[in-house]
Design an enzyme around this catalytic site. Structure first.
Site, mmCIF file in Angstrom:
data_model
loop_
_atom_site.group_PDB
_atom_site.id
_atom_site.type_symbol
_atom_site.label_atom_id
_atom_site.label_comp_id
_atom_site.label_asym_id
_atom_site.label_seq_id
_atom_site.Cartn_x
_atom_site.Cartn_y
_atom_site.Cartn_z
ATOM 1 C CB ALA A 16 67.541 30.534 -21.762
ATOM 2 C CE LYS A 38 61.982 25.597 -34.010
ATOM 3 N NZ LYS A 38 61.100 24.424 -34.025
ATOM 4 C CG PHE A 117 51.959 37.021 -11.626
ATOM 5 C CD1 PHE A 117 51.689 38.235 -12.211
ATOM 6 C CD2 PHE A 117 52.194 35.923 -12.449
ATOM 7 C CE1 PHE A 117 51.672 38.375 -13.600
ATOM 8 C CE2 PHE A 117 52.180 36.043 -13.828
ATOM 9 C CZ PHE A 117 51.911 37.270 -14.411
ATOM 10 C CD GLN A 231 52.048 26.732 -15.299
ATOM 11 O OE1 GLN A 231 52.705 27.570 -15.888
ATOM 12 N NE2 GLN A 231 52.063 26.619 -13.981
ATOM 13 C CG HIS A 233 47.963 30.617 -18.356
ATOM 14 N ND1 HIS A 233 46.832 31.363 -18.151
ATOM 15 C CD2 HIS A 233 49.002 31.388 -17.961
ATOM 16 C CE1 HIS A 233 47.183 32.547 -17.642
ATOM 17 N NE2 HIS A 233 48.489 32.580 -17.518
ATOM 18 C CG LEU A 243 48.923 33.895 -21.804
ATOM 19 C CD1 LEU A 243 48.489 32.797 -20.866
ATOM 20 C CD2 LEU A 243 50.410 34.128 -21.706
ATOM 21 C CD GLU A 246 49.185 33.692 -12.683
ATOM 22 O OE1 GLU A 246 49.218 32.715 -13.450
ATOM 23 O OE2 GLU A 246 49.840 33.757 -11.649
ATOM 24 N NE ARG A 288 50.431 30.968 -14.642
ATOM 25 C CZ ARG A 288 51.419 31.431 -15.393
ATOM 26 N NH1 ARG A 288 52.262 30.614 -15.985
ATOM 27 N NH2 ARG A 288 51.567 32.737 -15.557
ATOM 28 C CG HIS A 356 51.352 28.883 -20.360
ATOM 29 N ND1 HIS A 356 51.424 29.729 -21.436
ATOM 30 C CD2 HIS A 356 51.948 29.541 -19.320
ATOM 31 C CE1 HIS A 356 52.033 30.849 -21.066
ATOM 32 N NE2 HIS A 356 52.381 30.750 -19.804
ATOM 33 N NE ARG A 391 56.460 28.547 -15.865
ATOM 34 C CZ ARG A 391 55.836 29.698 -16.142
ATOM 35 N NH1 ARG A 391 56.067 30.765 -15.400
ATOM 36 N NH2 ARG A 391 54.995 29.771 -17.146
#
Lengths: 586, 247
Positions: A16, A38, A117, A231, A233, A243, A246, A288, A356, A391
């Site tokens: 972002a 950072k 997904f 969330q 996962h 992870l 998915e 999820r 997650h 989400r």
């Protein structure tokens, strides 16, 4: 203290933050843009996202379908005007990345490929094998190098926002390599500093995901929204929480309990679909929250597999074959072999749900603007909200592009709206306070409390009280515990007295951020007396649209728990309905 | 789960206190499935909070935790305890100045990465509304491998030439330039050649191949360097012997 004059300063240089910086540089090459993080940009946690990014591109798909999947997936807590903006912009942003060189996986004819997904009615996830976030991050980082007006401040830790005359005018940041405090003055600030998964013990999140950006805004008076929605996962490696995307299930992987049963059919996601032929939006391609909750029930029933890392279920990908796994899921195979010593080509992989993503974050409107004038936010640290109570996988990578750019546009418009002249003395006084706060950590004599001790207690109480299923009693205990930890935090000192690259100091500051965010999660969850999406209460099992079709807003208090307020959800065209992930729907 | 006591010998250096680097040994109870990063985290959490090192993802994708482990450049998150004896020596990445403990100064690498223009310089301009550039799977495979670099700098620590000639642009940066040169959408090779084909570019490489051996992502920068050399040589011949042929 050195003052760094900028037009727009961005905290966080992951997906972002980089997208915002590039947008600013393109809109006005004369802007002085400070990109402050950072860590070096390519270390940002965007790199760990695997599966892909959702955007409507194929002729069998439509914006309406993406809208419905997102809003229903979010259990109607998403703001529908924001979702509409998001799905409209999504394809453009993904094509933009393609034009910048992102190595998206392709169809034989050269067009971009999409994969299925969870919770999506149609295949719409753009992917770059199973390293999509990595490629997005590096494409953005490398593209950002084209623009001389983006001045990077790598390894600078932002400590406090500077707020004067009712608006955010910059922040202080510690240069990690020297330990010197710098004052960044800006006409607008964009926070894009990621999530806070590290408040939990078992998480996919990297060490850097400590909620610093959320806490920056929160302490300066901007509320945190919907923090109770965390969330899990469904498929993390049990020993370390790594992870497994998915995409494993999108490509046809199935979930089995200890008896080899595809147990999801017992939780409203059946009937069973043929092995290796995944059907969208049902069974393993359910959302999820539902999958993680099903795990909990299987565990209660004693249907899980007991491993030395605790209770697990099995992710079976063997039927996909070596060739497909190597082509579509190379990282997954590598991770399983490296970290678990098991090869998905040859055996089912034990997995369990893992923290997650934070659906909640800094409250912003559809323009990525926070209620604090001059302060904007995007990415996981923000809550627009498109993700609502849960989400959908592959919406977050697209979100950081769409709203990273939007935050840039809004910040620029704000800057050009005619602002009062900054009062240097007022800002300097605040910067000095921030510096004193850091100095106090050096000066405080060693006491009983250790950073690690407090962190362990925080993670333990969050898992105990604020996990997949919650109760009023458990949450009350967690709220009390976090309040106690916040008090004890005031007494911490650091052992490392060096100014140079002091990670003891960084961890102390990060713990402070996490505690603030954790309290917003726990109090928000305690006060939300309903079950919706990822927030499930055993004592309030139904969704309560009558009273709680609302966002929660947590307002910071330096000594006390946050005040919680509520804000209506924006509903434009989809009234709350039933989330049906059974194969019998339609 | 078997547990082993490991002697972790870690290089320490605080420029505010130490005139030279020194070693400090920690005795760490390690699970056999641990990686060296887990052992460092154990030290940080339980034995000595003053130890500084970089890490984040713990899954070999963020590239933060490159260090010398028993003298070899490794990602600490992918160096398995069970592959080592009971004594493990950990030092900062070779060929980079030490900032503090296991943290190195990496500005030189970042500068080199930027210098090769590592971004798409499109052959043809195309508005977003015209959709994506077509690229077949075969075209993608030509450069895909070189997109996998995580900037961990193990290849710079392994490269004897970078140790001798710090001006050398180095394996990862040249491989990244090659990645864009090989991309069917790109037309920027000439712009990159200035740096890549210079004396400090590919021609410094003595083709020891150590870079490819240590690469945790199998990027094969040595292969990229050789391809760049061949292509640059052809450029030279075309330019000097056949000036009438366009590059």
């Amino acid at each position: 203290m050195e003052i760094i004059q900028t037009d727009i300063a961005i905290v966080g240089a992951g997906g972002a933050g980089l997208r915002a910086a590039i947008a600013l540089a393109e809109m006005d090459p004369k802007l002085r843009i400070a990109l402050v993080s950072k860590v070096y940009p390519m270390r940002s946690h965007t790199c760990a996202a695997e599966g892909g990014a959702a955007g409507v591109i194929k002729s069998d798909d439509s914006l309406d379908l993406h809208f419905n999947d997102t809003v229903g997936g979010g259990d109607w807590l998403s703001d529908q005007d924001a979702v509409e903006y998001f799905i409209n912009e999504a394809p453009k942003e993904l094509i933009q990345l393609e034009h910048w060189g992102c190595p998206w996986s392709r169809e034989p004819n050269g067009s971009v490929a999409v994969r299925p997904f969870g919770g999506m009615k149609i295949k719409r996830t753009w992917f770059a094998a199973d390293k999509s976030g990595f490629h997005i991050l590096h494409t953005l980082f490398q593209t950002s190098l084209k623009y001389p007006s983006i001045q990077r401040f790598d390894e600078f830790f932002a400590t406090d926002l500077l707020v004067d005359d009712g608006r955010c005018q910059g922040f202080t940041a510690l240069e990690i390599r020297t330990g010197q405090m710098k004052q960044f003055q800006a006409k607008a600030v964009i926070i894009a500093a990621g999530g806070a998964g590290r408040m939990f013990p078992f998480t996919t999140n990297g060490a850097i995901k400590t909620g610093d950006g959320m806490a920056l805004a929160y302490r300066a008076g901007a509320p945190l929204k919907d923090m109770e929605f965390v969330q899990y996962h469904p498929t993390g490696l049990p020993n370390n929480g790594i992870l497994l995307t998915e995409g494993c299930r999108g490509e046809g992987g199935i979930l089995l309990n200890k008896d080899g049963r595809r147990y999801l059919q017992d939780y409203g996601m059946g009937p069973e679909t043929p092995v290796g032929q995944p059907v969208l939006k049902t069974m393993e391609l359910g959302p999820r929250d539902r999958l993680s909750q099903s795990f909990w029930h299987e565990q209660q029933k004693g249907n899980t597999v007991s491993t030395r890392w605790g209770d697990c279920v099995l992710l079976d990908m063997r039927h996909l074959g070596e060739k497909k796994i190597n082509e579509r899921l190379p990282l997954v195979r590598d991770l399983c072999i490296s970290y678990l010593g098991m090869d998905p080509v040859k055996e089912p992989i034990p997995i369990r749900p893992v923290v997650h993503y934070m659906m909640g974050g800094i409250h912003t409107d559809i323009n990525a603007a926070t209620p604090l004038p001059g302060l904007f936010a995007a990415g996981e640290c923000a809550c627009v909200s498109i993700n609502g109570a849960n989400r959908l996988g592959s919406n977050s990578l697209t979100e950081l592009l769409v709203f990273g750019r939007k935050a840039a546009m809004s910040a620029l418009a704000y800057m050009q709206s005619g602002l009062s002249t900054a009062k240097d003395a007022a800002l300097a006084a605040q910067a000095k306070d921030s510096e004193s706060r850091i100095q106090a950590l050096f000066d405080q004599p060693a006491g009983q409390e250790t950073i690690n001790g407090l962190r362990q207690e925080m993670m333990h109480t969050m898992e105990q009280g604020a996990g997949i299923y919650r109760t009023g009693e458990g949450l009350a205990a967690t709220c009390d515990k976090i309040a106690e930890l916040r008090q004890r935090y005031v007494g911490i000192s650091i052992n490392d007295k060096s100014r140079v690259y002091n990670t003891d100091l960084m961890q102390a500051l990060e713990l402070g951020s996490l505690l603030d965010c954790a309290e917003a999660v726990a109090v928000g969850a305690r006060d939300r007396k309903e079950s919706r999406g990822a927030h499930q209460r055993l004592d309030f099992t139904a969704r309560d649209d009558q009273n709680l079709l609302k966002h929660s807003l947590a307002y910071y208090h330096p000594k006390e728990p946050p005040r919680i307020d509520y804000l209506d959800v924006v509903i434009t065209k989809s009234q709350p309905g039933v989330r049906d992930y059974s194969g019998a729907k339609k | 789960m078997s547990e082993r006591q490991i002697e972790l010998e870690v290089l320490r250096y605080d420029p505010e206190k130490d005139s030279a680097p020194r070693f400090q040994t920690y005795s760490v109870p390690c699970l056999n499935e641990w990686v060296v990063l887990d052992a460092l985290n154990y030290v940080k959490e339980n034995l000595d909070t003053t130890l500084s090192y970089r890490w984040s993802c713990h899954m070999a994708v963020c590239g933060s935790c490159g260090m010398m482990i028993n003298g070899e450049p490794k990602l600490a998150c992918k160096a398995f305890i069970h592959e080592y004896s009971d004594k493990i020596r950990v030092e900062p990445l070779a060929h980079f100045p030490i900032e503090r403990d296991l943290v190195t100064v990496i500005e030189d690498f970042i500068g080199k990465l930027s210098s090769v223009k590592p971004y798409l310089i499109p052959k043809d301009d195309k508005p977003i509304s015209a959709g994506e550039f077509k690229q077949t799977p075969a075209e993608l495979i030509k450069f895909k491998q070189y997109t996998l670099c995580i900037n961990c700098m193990l290849c710079y620590a392994a490269c004897p030439q970078y140790g001798l000639v710090p001006e050398f642009v180095g394996p990862a940066a040249i491989a990244l330039a090659h990645r864009y040169n090989q991309d069917s959408r790109d037309g920027g090779r000439d712009a990159r050649q200035e740096v890549v084909a210079s004396n400090e570019g590919v021609w410094e490489c003595s083709f020891v191949g150590a870079c490819s051996e240590v690469c945790p992502k199998h990027v094969d920068p040595a292969g990229a360097l050789q391809q760049v050399k061949v292509a640059s040589t052809i450029d030279w011949y075309k330019e000097h012997l056949m000036p009438w042929v366009k590059k």
